[in-house]
Design a protein around this motif. Structure first.
Motif, PDB file in Angstrom:
ATOM      1  N   GLY A 122      -7.410  -0.598   2.989  1.00 59.59           N
ATOM      2  CA  GLY A 122      -6.347  -1.053   2.109  1.00 59.59           C
ATOM      3  C   GLY A 122      -7.150  -1.884   1.148  1.00 59.59           C
ATOM      4  O   GLY A 122      -7.118  -1.633  -0.087  1.00 59.59           O
TER       5      GLY A 122
ATOM      6  N   GLY B 191      -1.809   1.840   4.548  1.00 61.88           N
ATOM      7  CA  GLY B 191      -0.638   1.046   4.690  1.00 61.88           C
ATOM      8  C   GLY B 191       0.271   1.336   5.820  1.00 61.88           C
ATOM      9  O   GLY B 191       0.764   0.319   6.486  1.00 61.88           O
TER      10      GLY B 191
ATOM     11  N   PHE C 107      -1.463   2.148  -8.971  1.00 63.89           N
ATOM     12  CA  PHE C 107      -1.837   0.940  -8.426  1.00 63.89           C
ATOM     13  C   PHE C 107      -2.127   0.449  -9.861  1.00 63.89           C
ATOM     14  O   PHE C 107      -1.313  -0.338 -10.495  1.00 63.89           O
ATOM     15  CB  PHE C 107      -2.974   1.122  -7.755  1.00 63.89           C
ATOM     16  CG  PHE C 107      -3.363  -0.361  -7.166  1.00 63.89           C
ATOM     17  CD1 PHE C 107      -2.576  -1.021  -6.544  1.00 63.89           C
ATOM     18  CD2 PHE C 107      -4.875  -0.755  -7.674  1.00 63.89           C
ATOM     19  CE1 PHE C 107      -2.786  -2.327  -6.070  1.00 63.89           C
ATOM     20  CE2 PHE C 107      -5.129  -2.145  -6.964  1.00 63.89           C
ATOM     21  CZ  PHE C 107      -4.054  -2.790  -6.443  1.00 63.89           C
TER      22      PHE C 107
ATOM     23  N   LEU D  48       0.846  -1.108  -0.147  1.00 62.23           N
ATOM     24  CA  LEU D  48      -0.009  -0.222  -0.010  1.00 62.23           C
ATOM     25  C   LEU D  48       0.889   1.256  -0.048  1.00 62.23           C
ATOM     26  O   LEU D  48       0.699   2.061  -0.854  1.00 62.23           O
ATOM     27  CB  LEU D  48      -0.975   0.113   1.156  1.00 62.23           C
ATOM     28  CG  LEU D  48      -2.048  -0.998   1.350  1.00 62.23           C
ATOM     29  CD1 LEU D  48      -2.570  -1.225   2.614  1.00 62.23           C
ATOM     30  CD2 LEU D  48      -3.127  -0.507   0.284  1.00 62.23           C
TER      31      LEU D  48
ATOM     32  N   MET E  30      -7.662  -0.510  -2.910  1.00 58.79           N
ATOM     33  CA  MET E  30      -7.419  -1.305  -4.017  1.00 58.79           C
ATOM     34  C   MET E  30      -8.550  -1.790  -4.648  1.00 58.79           C
ATOM     35  O   MET E  30      -8.480  -1.650  -6.097  1.00 58.79           O
ATOM     36  CB  MET E  30      -6.720  -2.795  -3.221  1.00 58.79           C
ATOM     37  CG  MET E  30      -5.250  -2.386  -2.752  1.00 58.79           C
ATOM     38  SD  MET E  30      -4.373  -4.085  -2.434  1.00 58.79           S
ATOM     39  CE  MET E  30      -2.883  -3.434  -2.351  1.00 58.79           C
TER      40      MET E  30
ATOM     41  N   PHE F 227      -4.309   5.368   0.641  1.00 55.10           N
ATOM     42  CA  PHE F 227      -3.445   4.165   0.349  1.00 55.10           C
ATOM     43  C   PHE F 227      -2.417   4.354   1.269  1.00 55.10           C
ATOM     44  O   PHE F 227      -1.983   3.361   2.229  1.00 55.10           O
ATOM     45  CB  PHE F 227      -2.721   3.934  -1.108  1.00 55.10           C
ATOM     46  CG  PHE F 227      -3.355   3.345  -1.979  1.00 55.10           C
ATOM     47  CD1 PHE F 227      -2.846   1.928  -2.403  1.00 55.10           C
ATOM     48  CD2 PHE F 227      -4.400   3.539  -2.231  1.00 55.10           C
ATOM     49  CE1 PHE F 227      -3.680   1.129  -3.352  1.00 55.10           C
ATOM     50  CE2 PHE F 227      -5.250   2.914  -3.244  1.00 55.10           C
ATOM     51  CZ  PHE F 227      -4.955   1.694  -3.718  1.00 55.10           C
TER      52      PHE F 227
ATOM     53  N   SER G 205       2.670   1.793  -3.255  1.00 58.61           N
ATOM     54  CA  SER G 205       1.681   2.178  -4.588  1.00 58.61           C
ATOM     55  C   SER G 205       1.346   3.631  -4.076  1.00 58.61           C
ATOM     56  O   SER G 205       1.367   4.650  -4.999  1.00 58.61           O
ATOM     57  CB  SER G 205       0.355   1.499  -4.270  1.00 58.61           C
ATOM     58  OG  SER G 205       0.432   0.242  -4.502  1.00 58.61           O
TER      59      SER G 205
END
Length: 646
Positions: free
Chosen positions: A626, A602, A586, A577, A630, A598, A580
């Motif tokens: 997360g 993370g 991503f 995460l 995503m 993100f 990214s």
């Protein structure tokens, strides 16, 4: 105006005379380490103190610093001046005298006999000069500061005041005591390090190093950003053998950095990813850098224990680097490496025999519990046999090439052995004066008993002390000065020593003095500071991991299996995460808001469950947030691709 290097006189000992002598000394270093590691003296019924063997190794090594380095720190190619010849002879004589008279003098050093302090004074002065020639002024200044503290520590105010020692006692102690020059540090350098450097030299002579580079090309070259992934893979493989971040950059960077730049990747970022990958090689099992072997000796555990503890942090380190390389490549549209640069798979199969050496090494270390140096020489034997029989890419190493590696390995360890000997001075001063206890007490007092405050302070101290110093010297300083304070506030000893090792390593990529980043910048023809800053971004995980395993020993495989698996899963997800978020990509480019989401998710996932009461809920929140982020980014990216296609 540039300062001109000091010119050496044209007359002196001709190169045709001193070079053969230097070659003999270098070969003797390797051979003596081999005989000692294989216990040949005991088999022949010869008995002596280990310090006598170490003094002999220094008698072979220290003269080489006067032969192969000029006073201006350049590599010598011409005649050797008379004063360097005298330095070489005196350094050999002082060390040889100590080796010969050690049994008779060792128990009399506190009586200050001339047989103890005179060779000690000569050796100290010549060792400092050899250290300056091979590594520069910084480490010499630190060593001199410690020696001055040993003699005048009573003038230091407050808790750091030390017990003053007179110069005769100090010189004799450093030359003869097991906690001085011929102590733990040089013992590791003269045996384990020599064995693994020899292993690396043999791989180079038999095509093994080229095989690993080709294997990285073959396995990673067909994927997007293949050139960057090749750099990461090759540097991880080579770095775990070389034990030097700068050497790793130079050895693999000359191939990988131009390859990355050819893919239109910015020069400073090409240098940065190579610098970070090369630095991490010293943290990657099964063959870590020299500092890891010394750590095992400090902690009085097997090297296998250190390697197992370092495994998960190293995988997270390289996982973050791979993810960033992949996402950066996707964002910049960097494709796979050209097909003509990717080696044939059948050719790669011809080098698989090199893996036998690593299999034997791992088996001997982890299952047979052999000493690391003995296991390394077993691997060396495997490389010699399979390299001579099978070779690689239609090339078999000749007897001359294999013999040359004995000299090559001896020359390669000169700097490390000299640093190891000098590190013994630091350890000796700490023991004589009580500085270690005083500093530990002072750090704990400054931290107010708070583990997090002490960890942050220690991280800053580690990076500052590490600037401009070689890896082994960095670790010895930090293990002596900082690690005891971390143990005092409750960290497991393994976590404390790995903590200082990681932050000591980060000095290699942290401006203003970032040796690995600067070496990569010179190859990439990029701005050194920009390369250093980009290295810190790529290597962000290395600044975070030590705090994670400090609070969650599960990441060092300390604890039950469930805790270890949970710590690994949440840490890996958090790394993905945050990587990214830093890359801004991503499945498609991320907006500022999504990058923040993100990053927050993370960080929550990265917080160890043992950090504080209820930290398990932050892990769970990070996982949920997360996954949701995503999924949202994936759907949004898919829509963008469909719109672009239509």
């Amino acid at each position: 105006m540039a300062v001109e290097r000091m010119r050496e006189p044209a007359f002196g000992v001709p190169a045709g005379l001193w070079k053969p002598v230097a070659a003999v000394l270098a070969a003797a270093i390797t051979l003596s380490a081999m005989l000692w590691s294989l216990d040949v003296p005991r088999m022949l019924g010869v008995s002596y103190y280990p310090q006598q063997f170490l003094a002999v190794v220094l008698a072979l090594t220290l003269p080489l610093t006067f032969m192969i380095y000029t006073p201006g720190r350049d590599k010598r190619s011409g005649a050797m001046p008379w004063y360097d010849a005298i330095g070489a002879v005196l350094s050999a004589a002082a060390s040889a005298y100590i080796a010969w008279n050690y049994p008779a003098v060792v128990n009399q050093i506190f009586m200050r006999p001339i047989e103890a302090w005179l060779p000690g004074i000569i050796l100290l002065l010549l060792l400092l000069e050899g250290l300056r020639r091979s590594t520069g002024w910084m480490l010499v200044i630190i060593i001199v500061a410690f020696l001055l503290y040993a003699m005048f520590g009573n003038f230091v105010p407050g808790r750091l005041a030390g017990r003053p020692q007179d110069w005769q006692k100090l010189a004799g102690y450093m030359a003869y005591d097991v906690n001085g020059i011929f102590g733990l540090s040089i013992s590791v350098g003269a045996t384990i390090v020599v064995a693994f450097i020899f292993f690396g030299a043999l791989l180079g002579a038999t095509g093994g190093a080229r095989f690993f580079t080709d294997a990285a090309l073959f396995s990673m070259g067909r994927y997007r950003g293949g050139s960057m992934k090749i750099a990461v893979a090759a540097s991880a493989l080579f770095g775990s053998i070389s034990g030097s971040a700068v050497a790793n950059v130079v050895a693999t960077g000359v191939v990988t950095i131009p390859m990355i730049k050819r893919d239109k990747y910015p020069a400073h970022k090409a240098g940065a990813i190579e610098a970070v990958a090369s630095t991490g090689g010293q943290l990657m099992p099964p063959v870590m850098g020299a500092a890891a072997f010394l750590m095992a000796e400090f902690l009085q555990v097997s090297y296998a224990d250190v390697a197992l503890a370092a495994l998960i942090p190293a995988l997270l380190y390289y996982g973050a680097l791979f993810i960033q390389a992949d996402l950066d490549a996707a964002k910049l549209g960097i494709k796979s490496a050209p097909e003509e640069d990717i080696p044939n798979g059948w050719a790669i199969l011809g080098g698989l025999h090199f893996l036998i050496a690593f299999a034997l090494l791992i088996y001997a270390l982890f299952w047979m519990n052999w000493q690391p140096e003995k296991a390394a020489f077993l691997a060396c034997g495997s490389v010699v046999v399979t390299g001579a029989i099978f070779g690689y890419d239609r090339v078999r190493a000749s007897v001359r090439a294999l013999s040359a590696t004995i000299i090559e390995a001896g020359e390669a360890v000169v700097e490390i052995i000299v640093i190891s000997a000098a590190a013994g001075i630091v350890i000796g001063v700490m023991n004589m004066t009580g500085l270690s206890f005083n500093l530990t007490y002072a750090l704990v007092q400054l931290g107010g008993g708070s583990a997090i405050v002490l960890l942050v302070m220690s991280a800053i101290v580690c990076i500052i002390l590490g600037m401009g110093l070689p890896t082994l010297a960095v670790y010895v300083l930090l293990a002596s000065l900082v690690a005891p304070a971390l143990v005092e506030v409750g960290l497991p000893p393994m976590a404390a020593h790995l903590f200082v090792l990681y932050f000591g390593m980060m000095s290699m990529i942290t401006p203003p003095i970032a040796l690995a980043a600067f070496a990569a910048a010179s190859i990439a023809k990029a701005d050194p500071i920009k390369t250093g800053i980009a290295s810190c971004k790529f290597g962000w995980i290395a600044f975070v991991i030590p705090f994670m395993f400090a609070y969650s020993p599960s990441l060092l495989m300390i604890g039950d299996t469930t805790s270890v698996i949970w710590a690994l899963v949440t840490a890996a997800f958090g790394v993905w995460l945050v990587s990214s978020a830093l890359a801004g990509y991503f499945t498609a480019r991320l907006s500022i808001i999504m990058r923040i989401v993100f990053a927050i998710a993370g960080v929550l996932a990265l917080i160890p469950t043992d950090a504080f009461t209820g930290a398990v809920y932050t892990d769970a929140a990070g996982l949920v947030a997360g996954i949701a982020a995503m999924a949202y980014a994936y759907v949004g990216g898919k829509k963008l691709m469909e719109q672009a296609a239509s």
